[in-house]
Design a protein around this motif. Structure first.
Motif, short mmCIF file in Angstrom:
data_model
loop_
_atom_site.label_atom_id
_atom_site.label_comp_id
_atom_site.label_asym_id
_atom_site.label_seq_id
_atom_site.Cartn_x
_atom_site.Cartn_y
_atom_site.Cartn_z
N THR A 114 41.52 1.89 -60.31
CA THR A 114 41.40 2.65 -59.06
C THR A 114 42.75 2.79 -58.38
O THR A 114 43.11 3.88 -57.90
N ASN A 115 43.50 1.70 -58.35
CA ASN A 115 44.83 1.76 -57.76
C ASN A 115 45.73 2.73 -58.52
O ASN A 115 46.46 3.53 -57.92
N PHE A 116 45.64 2.71 -59.84
CA PHE A 116 46.50 3.57 -60.65
C PHE A 116 46.17 5.05 -60.43
O PHE A 116 47.06 5.89 -60.29
N VAL A 117 44.88 5.37 -60.38
CA VAL A 117 44.49 6.77 -60.22
C VAL A 117 44.81 7.26 -58.81
O VAL A 117 45.07 8.45 -58.61
N HIS A 118 44.86 6.37 -57.83
CA HIS A 118 45.22 6.78 -56.47
C HIS A 118 46.73 6.85 -56.25
O HIS A 118 47.20 7.67 -55.46
N ASN A 144 47.41 21.39 -38.32
CA ASN A 144 47.15 21.56 -36.89
C ASN A 144 47.61 20.27 -36.21
O ASN A 144 47.09 19.19 -36.52
N PRO A 145 48.55 20.34 -35.29
CA PRO A 145 49.07 19.10 -34.68
C PRO A 145 48.02 18.32 -33.90
O PRO A 145 48.26 17.17 -33.54
N LYS A 146 46.86 18.90 -33.67
CA LYS A 146 45.83 18.22 -32.90
C LYS A 146 44.88 17.40 -33.77
O LYS A 146 43.94 16.80 -33.26
N VAL A 147 45.10 17.39 -35.09
CA VAL A 147 44.23 16.62 -35.99
C VAL A 147 45.10 15.77 -36.92
O VAL A 147 46.29 16.06 -37.10
N PRO A 148 44.55 14.72 -37.53
CA PRO A 148 45.33 13.91 -38.47
C PRO A 148 45.59 14.65 -39.77
O PRO A 148 44.86 15.59 -40.13
N ALA A 149 46.61 14.21 -40.49
CA ALA A 149 46.94 14.84 -41.78
C ALA A 149 46.04 14.33 -42.90
O ALA A 149 45.73 15.08 -43.83
N TYR A 150 45.63 13.07 -42.82
CA TYR A 150 44.95 12.41 -43.95
C TYR A 150 43.74 11.66 -43.43
O TYR A 150 43.86 10.79 -42.57
N MET A 151 42.56 12.00 -43.97
CA MET A 151 41.34 11.32 -43.59
C MET A 151 40.59 10.82 -44.82
O MET A 151 40.72 11.39 -45.91
N LEU A 152 39.82 9.77 -44.61
CA LEU A 152 39.04 9.16 -45.67
C LEU A 152 37.61 9.01 -45.19
O LEU A 152 37.36 8.40 -44.15
N ILE A 153 36.68 9.62 -45.92
CA ILE A 153 35.26 9.42 -45.62
C ILE A 153 34.75 8.42 -46.64
O ILE A 153 34.38 8.75 -47.76
N GLY A 154 34.76 7.18 -46.25
CA GLY A 154 34.46 6.06 -47.14
C GLY A 154 35.09 4.81 -46.56
O GLY A 154 35.35 4.74 -45.36
N TYR A 155 35.36 3.83 -47.40
CA TYR A 155 35.95 2.58 -46.93
C TYR A 155 37.40 2.45 -47.39
O TYR A 155 37.71 2.75 -48.54
N PRO A 156 38.28 2.04 -46.49
CA PRO A 156 39.71 1.97 -46.85
C PRO A 156 40.04 0.73 -47.67
O PRO A 156 39.33 -0.27 -47.63
N ASN A 157 41.10 0.82 -48.44
CA ASN A 157 41.69 -0.34 -49.11
C ASN A 157 43.13 0.02 -49.43
O ASN A 157 43.55 1.17 -49.27
N PRO A 158 43.95 -0.94 -49.88
CA PRO A 158 45.37 -0.65 -50.12
C PRO A 158 45.63 0.49 -51.10
O PRO A 158 46.64 1.19 -51.00
N SER A 159 44.72 0.71 -52.06
CA SER A 159 44.92 1.79 -53.03
C SER A 159 44.96 3.15 -52.36
O SER A 159 45.55 4.09 -52.89
N ARG A 160 44.32 3.26 -51.21
CA ARG A 160 44.25 4.53 -50.49
C ARG A 160 45.23 4.57 -49.33
O ARG A 160 45.20 5.48 -48.50
N GLY A 161 46.10 3.56 -49.25
CA GLY A 161 46.99 3.41 -48.10
C GLY A 161 48.35 4.05 -48.27
O GLY A 161 48.67 4.64 -49.30
N PRO A 162 49.21 3.91 -47.25
CA PRO A 162 50.52 4.56 -47.25
C PRO A 162 51.61 3.80 -47.98
O PRO A 162 52.70 4.35 -48.19
N GLY A 163 51.35 2.54 -48.35
CA GLY A 163 52.38 1.78 -49.06
C GLY A 163 53.68 1.73 -48.28
O GLY A 163 53.68 1.54 -47.06
N PHE A 164 54.79 1.93 -48.99
CA PHE A 164 56.10 1.80 -48.35
C PHE A 164 56.41 2.95 -47.38
O PHE A 164 57.39 2.89 -46.64
#
Length: 422
Positions: A114-118, A144-164
């Motif tokens: 999962t981490n590799f594919v993300h 649109n500056p009034k909304v976020p660039a990146y959203m997740l509909i599910g549960y977060p974990n480091p594989s889906r995170g911003p890293g460095f």
């Protein structure tokens, strides 16, 4: 050869070879998509039971016969067939490419794959690499500056995170499509005046954070959350604004997530991951060991309803060419049935899907053997799949990010699938 001349030649050799590669490599194709909806099938979708059907197998034979679990059907693209439980998607395959020859070489274990594919890279002991969603957020920002660039509909974990890249490029996540992101809905008694008073109290503390400090990333994320926690952004989560017919066409909870994703990109969100983690339908989700295989068709039908409706809905709104739909999974599954009648894990070849996004779709890309166990034509590495997504969004997949002082290319030598770019 004199020692000095030898050392000079050796020192320059790597740069010379880079020059040769640069001169001989083909130009990177670039698309014009503005958004990406990344659907995640956690557990490992079986390619032979969905988008790369083969001859029928039989888990009840003695010995068990390897092959697909279901018959296949024709699609709107001549010569391209899919599983019988994907009839709605089959009618939309001229807008779809099933990339049937994706592979990776990491261990067949869920978290690592999962981490590799993300991220497109193996786990590192000294670097946390950013997810594809965070890279897109970093490179393109929101529409649109009034909304976020990146959203997740599910549960977060480091594989889906911003890293460095830092917290600024992380995701806003939610698991309840009606409630929206946790903490974003203000109680009725918290008026705009009270919000303003609280922000005034917080401001001196925020200003004390040094810009170069690691805490500054989180302070910036906090400012962003406060800005978004209002009625203008939160109205996106009121799916009742859509017609009952459309909501019913999308189907299940997963379908409502896909409908919400369409609304969010329509408002300017750049990248949305939508998780299809409905394990209760068949007991195991897409990780179809043992008895999970018996009701796998329910998952496939659920995906079919939602995916086909999303394609048609985007097309109706004039957004299909601007929105790339990508379907990812951590690995595929072998054609053989295990002792309990299910399937194990397979990374030697599996299918991931692209749709819309202005690409030149062909129904299917790549050829596997008679059991979808080995690649025969057009292998696509996981970094190649990432590179295709980035290129479709107008991002150069070889562009270098910076981790401290170290350059890190956006993809690990990934090359876009040139055939998909007209």
């Amino acid at each position: 050869m004199k020692r000095r001349h030898f050392l000079q030649t050796a020192a320059l050799a790597p740069f010379a070879s880079m020059g040769v590669r640069a001169a001989t490599s083909a130009p990177i194709p670039m698309g014009k998509a503005e958004h990406c909806i990344f659907i995640w099938l956690g557990g490992g979708m079986c390619q032979a039971d969905t988008f790369d059907p083969k001859a029928l197998g039989d888990p009840k034979a003695n010995p068990k016969k390897a092959g697909s679990a279901y018959p296949s059907i024709e699609t709107s693209v001549p010569g391209v067939r899919v599983c019988e439980h994907l009839p709605k998607t089959a009618r939309q395959m001229e807008h779809v490419t099933a990339v049937r020859t994706v592979f990776h070489n990491v261990i067949n274990e869920h978290a690592i794959a999962t981490n590799f594919v993300h991220t497109g890279r193996p786990v590192s002991g000294n670097t946390t690499y950013p997810s594809i969603g965070s890279i897109v957020a970093h490179q393109r920002g929101s529409a649109n500056p009034k909304v976020p660039a990146y959203m997740l509909i599910g549960y977060p974990n480091p594989s889906r995170g911003p890293g460095f890249l830092g917290a600024k490029y992380g995701n806003i996540y939610l698991s309840d499509t009606k409630a929206g992101p946790a903490g974003f809905t203000r109680p009725d008694y918290v008026t705009s005046q009270r919000v303003s008073a609280r922000e005034k109290l917080l401001k001196p503390l925020q200003e004390r954070v040094a810009k170069e400090a690691a805490l500054a990333d989180y302070e910036a994320a906090q400012r962003e959350a406060l800005r978004l926690a209002g009625p203008e952004f939160m109205r996106n989560f009121n799916l009742e604004e859509e017609s009952a017919d459309l909501r019913n066409a999308y189907g299940s909870e997963f379908g409502q997530r896909c409908l919400l994703a369409r609304r969010l990109i329509q408002d300017g969100v750049r990248f949305i991951e939508v998780s299809h983690n409905l394990g209760f339908v068949n007991g195991t989700g897409w990780d179809t060991h043992n008895d999970g295989q018996e009701n796998q068709h329910l998952l496939i039908k659920d995906l079919d309803d939602s995916l086909a409706t999303l394609i048609v809905d985007l097309k109706t709104h004039g957004m299909l060419d601007k929105t790339l739909i990508a379907i990812g999974t951590e690995f595929g599954r072998p054609p053989e049935f295990d002792g309990g009648g299910g399937r194990g894990h397979q990374c030697s070849t599996f299918s991931m899907i692209l749709a819309g996004g202005g690409l030149k779709h062909c129904g299917a890309y790549g050829v596997t053997d008679h059991l979808s166990k080995e690649i025969v034509e057009n292998p696509v590495s996981t970094p190649d799949f990432h590179a295709t997504i980035h290129a479709a969004l107008g991002i150069n997949p070889s562009h270098e990010l910076v981790d401290a002082s170290r350059p890190v290319p956006i993809t690990d030598a990934g090359k876009p699938i040139a055939a998909l770019f007209g």
